[in-house]
Structures are given as C-alpha cells and as structure tokens.
Design a protein around this motif. Structure first.
Motif, PDB file in Angstrom:
ATOM      1  N   ASP A  69      66.594  33.286  27.263  1.00  0.00           N
ATOM      2  CA  ASP A  69      67.349  33.944  28.333  1.00  0.00           C
ATOM      3  C   ASP A  69      68.792  34.275  27.944  1.00  0.00           C
ATOM      4  OD1 ASP A  69      68.475  31.444  28.282  1.00  0.00           O
ATOM      5  OD2 ASP A  69      68.098  30.983  30.381  1.00  0.00           O
ATOM      6  N   ALA A  70      69.140  34.163  26.676  1.00  0.00           N
ATOM      7  CA  ALA A  70      70.475  34.491  26.159  1.00  0.00           C
ATOM      8  C   ALA A  70      71.564  33.586  26.706  1.00  0.00           C
ATOM      9  CB  ALA A  70      70.806  35.961  26.412  1.00  0.00           C
ATOM     10  N   ARG A  71      71.207  32.395  27.203  1.00  0.00           N
ATOM     11  CA  ARG A  71      72.183  31.395  27.656  1.00  0.00           C
ATOM     12  C   ARG A  71      72.320  30.355  26.557  1.00  0.00           C
ATOM     13  NH1 ARG A  71      72.844  30.075  33.349  1.00  0.00           N
ATOM     14  NH2 ARG A  71      73.207  27.977  32.610  1.00  0.00           N
ATOM     15  N   PHE A  72      73.502  30.217  26.040  1.00  0.00           N
ATOM     16  CA  PHE A  72      73.750  29.256  24.979  1.00  0.00           C
ATOM     17  C   PHE A  72      74.575  28.104  25.533  1.00  0.00           C
ATOM     18  CE2 PHE A  72      72.811  33.166  22.924  1.00  0.00           C
ATOM     19  CZ  PHE A  72      72.064  32.816  21.830  1.00  0.00           C
ATOM     20  N   GLU A  73      74.019  26.895  25.483  1.00  0.00           N
ATOM     21  CA  GLU A  73      74.732  25.717  25.947  1.00  0.00           C
ATOM     22  C   GLU A  73      75.141  24.822  24.788  1.00  0.00           C
ATOM     23  OE1 GLU A  73      72.170  24.033  28.923  1.00  0.00           O
ATOM     24  OE2 GLU A  73      72.572  25.673  30.319  1.00  0.00           O
ATOM     25  N   VAL A  74      74.754  25.197  23.577  1.00  0.00           N
ATOM     26  CA  VAL A  74      75.127  24.478  22.367  1.00  0.00           C
ATOM     27  C   VAL A  74      76.369  25.166  21.792  1.00  0.00           C
ATOM     28  CG1 VAL A  74      74.420  23.835  20.029  1.00  0.00           C
ATOM     29  CG2 VAL A  74      72.749  23.806  21.895  1.00  0.00           C
ATOM     30  N   VAL A  75      77.418  24.380  21.551  1.00  0.00           N
ATOM     31  CA  VAL A  75      78.666  24.938  21.045  1.00  0.00           C
ATOM     32  C   VAL A  75      78.434  25.507  19.643  1.00  0.00           C
ATOM     33  CG1 VAL A  75      81.044  24.360  20.399  1.00  0.00           C
ATOM     34  CG2 VAL A  75      79.991  23.274  22.396  1.00  0.00           C
ATOM     35  N   PRO A  76      78.925  26.722  19.365  1.00  0.00           N
ATOM     36  CA  PRO A  76      78.766  27.302  18.031  1.00  0.00           C
ATOM     37  C   PRO A  76      79.493  26.480  16.979  1.00  0.00           C
ATOM     38  CG  PRO A  76      79.556  28.942  19.588  1.00  0.00           C
ATOM     39  CD  PRO A  76      79.608  27.634  20.278  1.00  0.00           C
ATOM     40  N   ASN A  77      78.996  26.561  15.760  1.00  0.00           N
ATOM     41  CA  ASN A  77      79.668  25.891  14.644  1.00  0.00           C
ATOM     42  C   ASN A  77      80.804  26.739  14.145  1.00  0.00           C
ATOM     43  OD1 ASN A  77      76.478  25.078  14.169  1.00  0.00           O
ATOM     44  ND2 ASN A  77      77.906  23.403  14.056  1.00  0.00           N
TER      45      ASN A  77
END
Length: 77
Positions: A69-77
C-alpha cells in the motif's frame, strides 16, 4: 490545515501547495541488497507525522519486502 490521506502538502514561500500522494513506486534494486525508491510515504509517530522525501533507501535486511500500500513504517537507512 489538515490534508487528506490522498494529498501531500508542501509549503513554499509561505504558501501551501497540494498534490496527489504518490500511488506507489516501483523499487529500484540498489547496490548490495538495497531498495531505492522515489517519493515513498513515510509514516511516523502513529500516522501523526508523514513525510514524503524525494528519495529514500532501505537495506533489504531491514525491509525484506516493499509494502503493497506504499506506506512505509520502517525508517530508511
């Protein structure tokens, strides 16, 4: 002013500009096991804060699959 989930807002020169939220992007496999995406929707603090950076990257060990669903809850590196 609140924006709906379908809109992204950006303040430029004191004026609010609204546009449709990106509907999901095709990830680009980066070097050595990275996901690189343009304009991912990052959801923080229980959806009270949402950011849409121009580009973000995750190591595949931290984000094994791209959310549908294009929802990112993991912080990018």
């Amino acid at each position: 002013m609140n924006l709906s989930e379908r809109l992204v807002g950006e303040i430029i020169g004191g004026r609010l500009y609204r546009q449709p939220h990106p509907a999901g992007r095709m990830p680009c496999g980066g070097p050595r096991g990275w996901w690189i995406l343009d304009e991912p929707g990052l959801h923080f603090v229980r959806d009270n804060e949402i950011a849409v950076p121009d580009i973000a990257g995750w190591r595949r060990e931290h984000l094994p699959r791209i959310p549908r669903d294009a929802r990112f809850e993991v912080v990018p590196n």
